[in-house]
Design an enzyme around this catalytic site. Structure first.
Site, PDB file in Angstrom:
ATOM      1  N   TRP A  61       0.844  -1.187   0.000  1.00 28.03           N
ATOM      2  CA  TRP A  61       0.000   0.000   0.000  1.00 28.03           C
ATOM      3  C   TRP A  61       0.884   1.244   0.000  1.00 28.03           C
ATOM      4  CZ3 TRP A  61       0.620   3.521   3.915  1.00 28.03           C
ATOM      5  CH2 TRP A  61       1.183   3.064   5.116  1.00 28.03           C
ATOM      6  N   GLU A 104       6.767   8.283  14.203  1.00 28.25           N
ATOM      7  CA  GLU A 104       7.036   7.633  12.919  1.00 28.25           C
ATOM      8  C   GLU A 104       7.933   8.498  12.028  1.00 28.25           C
ATOM      9  OE1 GLU A 104       6.235   4.640  12.057  1.00 28.25           O
ATOM     10  OE2 GLU A 104       4.720   4.057  13.508  1.00 28.25           O
ATOM     11  N   GLU A 142       8.506   1.398   6.727  1.00 29.79           N
ATOM     12  CA  GLU A 142       8.107   2.262   7.834  1.00 29.79           C
ATOM     13  C   GLU A 142       7.912   3.712   7.382  1.00 29.79           C
ATOM     14  OE1 GLU A 142       7.837   1.957  11.345  1.00 29.79           O
ATOM     15  OE2 GLU A 142       7.772  -0.219  11.228  1.00 29.79           O
ATOM     16  N   HIS A 145       4.466   5.223   6.956  1.00 27.35           N
ATOM     17  CA  HIS A 145       3.586   5.457   8.096  1.00 27.35           C
ATOM     18  C   HIS A 145       3.501   6.942   8.445  1.00 27.35           C
ATOM     19  CE1 HIS A 145       4.625   1.089   9.524  1.00 27.35           C
ATOM     20  NE2 HIS A 145       4.015   1.134   8.348  1.00 27.35           N
ATOM     21  N   GLU A 195       8.411  -2.552  18.317  1.00 28.69           N
ATOM     22  CA  GLU A 195       7.507  -2.749  17.196  1.00 28.69           C
ATOM     23  C   GLU A 195       6.163  -3.311  17.678  1.00 28.69           C
ATOM     24  OE1 GLU A 195       8.789  -2.255  13.261  1.00 28.69           O
ATOM     25  OE2 GLU A 195       8.722  -0.851  14.939  1.00 28.69           O
ATOM     26  N   THR A 198       4.252  -0.308  19.067  1.00 27.62           N
ATOM     27  CA  THR A 198       3.640   0.544  18.050  1.00 27.62           C
ATOM     28  C   THR A 198       2.461  -0.157  17.385  1.00 27.62           C
ATOM     29  OG1 THR A 198       5.375  -0.154  16.490  1.00 27.62           O
ATOM     30  CG2 THR A 198       5.670   1.957  17.579  1.00 27.62           C
ATOM     31  N   ASP A 227       1.343  -3.444   9.537  1.00 31.34           N
ATOM     32  CA  ASP A 227       2.775  -3.402   9.202  1.00 31.34           C
ATOM     33  C   ASP A 227       3.631  -3.603  10.448  1.00 31.34           C
ATOM     34  OD1 ASP A 227       2.628  -3.018   6.476  1.00 31.34           O
ATOM     35  OD2 ASP A 227       3.387  -0.965   6.494  1.00 31.34           O
ATOM     36  N   GLU A 228       3.277  -2.885  11.515  1.00 30.15           N
ATOM     37  CA  GLU A 228       4.074  -2.945  12.742  1.00 30.15           C
ATOM     38  C   GLU A 228       4.080  -4.361  13.318  1.00 30.15           C
ATOM     39  OE1 GLU A 228       5.918  -0.597  13.466  1.00 30.15           O
ATOM     40  OE2 GLU A 228       4.992   1.343  13.065  1.00 30.15           O
ATOM     41  N   HIS A 231       6.506  -6.421  11.285  1.00 26.33           N
ATOM     42  CA  HIS A 231       7.886  -6.069  11.625  1.00 26.33           C
ATOM     43  C   HIS A 231       8.262  -6.605  13.005  1.00 26.33           C
ATOM     44  CE1 HIS A 231       7.452  -2.432   8.686  1.00 26.33           C
ATOM     45  NE2 HIS A 231       7.672  -3.569   8.062  1.00 26.33           N
TER      46      HIS A 231
END
Length: 362
Positions: A61, A104, A142, A145, A195, A198, A227-228, A231
C-alpha cells in the site's frame, strides 16, 4: 548557561537546534568478537526467515491509497469530506495521533540506531548482506507510516502543522538514547518490544477513530498497525533464533534491557517550548488507552511466552537470575501501576502547541 560547540573561530550554541537533554552514561561496542561472528554466521538464516517477511514494493500500500486524489476532478470535494469527518475527532485523540505520527517521522534516527549495531550494520550504505537489506527495506516500509499520517493531519486543518514540523526537526536532531550499546542482542530485543508497542498503539488509535466516526482514519491506523505487527514478528524471530543458539547471552541481554527499561523512540521529543512534551503526550495516550503501563506488562508477558524463557535450562547462574527477573517483571509492573492509579491526583489540563494551544487533560 547555554552550552556551545567550538567551530574554528566561532562558537555555536547547539541548543538552538538540539535541545539540552540528559542522557545516560553511554557504553559502546561492548560485545566480544565471538558474539559478532554469530550474526555473521546467521546471514543465510536471515535471508530465508527475515527477508521473506518484507513485502514487494509493487504489492505494498502507499499513502495515496487512503487520501484524496490531487489529480481527480473531485479532489476538493474529497478534502471537504475528510475535513467534515475530522471535525468530530476530540482534541485529546488528536494529541495522541500527532505524537504517534511524530514518532514515525523520526525514522532517520531509528535506521541510524540499527546501523550502529556490531555485526549487522550496513557497512557501505548499499551493502548486500541480509541484515543490511532488511534494515533498508524495513525503513522504506516504515517511511510510509509517517508520510500517510502527516498528510492526513495536514488535510484535516485541525492541527498546527508548523509546530508539528518543528517538533519533528527537534526530535531528529536530538536522536534517541535506547542504551543498546551497539549490541544486536540488546538492539533486537529493543525493536522486538518497540515494534509490538507501536502495533498496539496504532491498533488502539484505529479503534478510537472508528468510535469517533472516521472509518477512513480507522483504516489508516489499522493498516499501519498491521505493518508494525509484521515487523515485530521479524525482530521477535531474530531473538527466538538467538535463544536457540546462545540462550545464556540472550536471556542476560533480555534482563539487561528490561532493567534499563524500554524507552520509547520519541522520548527526546520537544516543540521549542514544552520540556516535558513526551511525558505529557504519554499521559494523554495512557488516559485514552492508546498505550498504557498494562500494555508494557503485556508485551513482556508475550515475549517471555514466545521466547519460552520459563523453559530455559542449562544456563549459568547469572542466566538463571536474569530468567527469574524477566519472568517476574510483568506482575511487578502491574502492581506498580495499581499503586500509581490509587495515589494519582486529578490530572491538570495543559495547552499543546500541536493543536493551537488548546487545552487537553493529561
Amino acid at each position: 548557561m547555554a552550552s556551545t560547540l567550538s567551530c574554528g573561530s566561532k562558537n555555536v550554541n547547539y541548543e538552538t537546534f538540539v535541545p539540552r537533554r540528559e542522557v545516560h552514561p553511554q557504553v559502546t561496542h561492548s560485545m566480544p568478537a565471538e558474539k559478532i561472528e554469530i550474526f555473521k554466521s546467521l546471514e543465510w538464516w536471515a535471508e530465508k526467515n527475515i527477508l521473506t517477511l518484507l513485502k514487494p514494493v509493487e504489492t505494498c500500500w502507499q499513502a495515496q491509497d487512503f487520501l484524496p486524489d490531487p489529480a481527480s476532478d473531485g479532489f476538493y470535494e474529497q478534502v471537504r469530506e475528510l475535513r467534515e469527518r475530522a471535525k468530530e475527532i476530540p482534541d485529546d485523540y488528536l494529541v495522541a495521533l500527532v505524537g504517534d505520527m511524530i514518532t514515525e517521522e523520526a525514522l532517520p534516527t531509528y535506521q541510524t540506531m540499527i546501523n550502529t549495531a556490531d555485526g549487522v550494520r550496513d557497512e557501505t550504505g548499499a551493502s548486500l548482506t541480509s541484515w543490511a537489506i532488511w534494515t533498508r527495506a524495513w525503513t522504506a516500509e516504515e517511511n510510509r507510516h509517517g508520510d500517510l499520517l502527516n498528510k492526513y493531519l495536514y488535510l484535516t486543518g485541525r492541527v498546527d502543522m508548523r509546530q508539528i514540523e518543528k517538533t519533528i526537526q527537534y526530535l531528529i536532531g536530538s536522536g534517541m538514547d535506547p542504551r543498546t550499546e551497539n549490541s544486536p542482542y540488546l538492539g533486537f530485543i529493543y525493536t522486538s518490544f518497540q515494534e509490538r508497542a507501536t502495533f498496539i498503539s496504532h491498533g488502539n488509535t484505529a479503534r478510537l477513530a472508528k468510535q469517533h466516526g472516521d472509518i477512513n482514519l480507522a483504516k489508516i491506523c489499522g493498516t499501519i498497525a498491521s505493518d508494525e505487527k509484521r515487523h515485530a514478528t521479524a525482530y521477535t524471530k531474530v531473538i527466538e533464533k538467538l535463544f536457540e543458539i546462545d540462550p545464556d547471552e540472550t536471556v542476560k541481554a533480555f534482563a539487561e534491557m528490561m532493567r534499563k527499561k524500554i524507552t520509547m523512540p520519541a522520548h527526546l521529543m520537544y516543540d521549542g517550548r514544552d520540556d516535558n512534551l513526551f511525558d505529557h503526550f504519554s499521559a494523554v495516550a495512557q488516559r485514552l488507552g492508546v498505550y498504557t503501563a498494562n500494555d508494557y506488562a503485556d508485551i513482556v508477558d508475550f515475549l517471555v511466552e514466545t521466547w519460552k524463557v520459563k523453559e530455559l535450562t542449562g544456563i549459568s547462574a547469572e542466566g538463571r537470575k536474569a530468567q527469574d527477573f524477566v519472568c517476574g517483571l510483568p506482575a511487578r509492573v502491574r502492581k506498580l501501576e495499581e499503586r500509581a492509579q490509587a495515589t494519582a491526583k486529578e490530572a491538570p489540563n495543559i495547552p499543546f502547541t500541536w493543536i493551537f494551544d488548546r487545552h487537553v487533560k493529561l
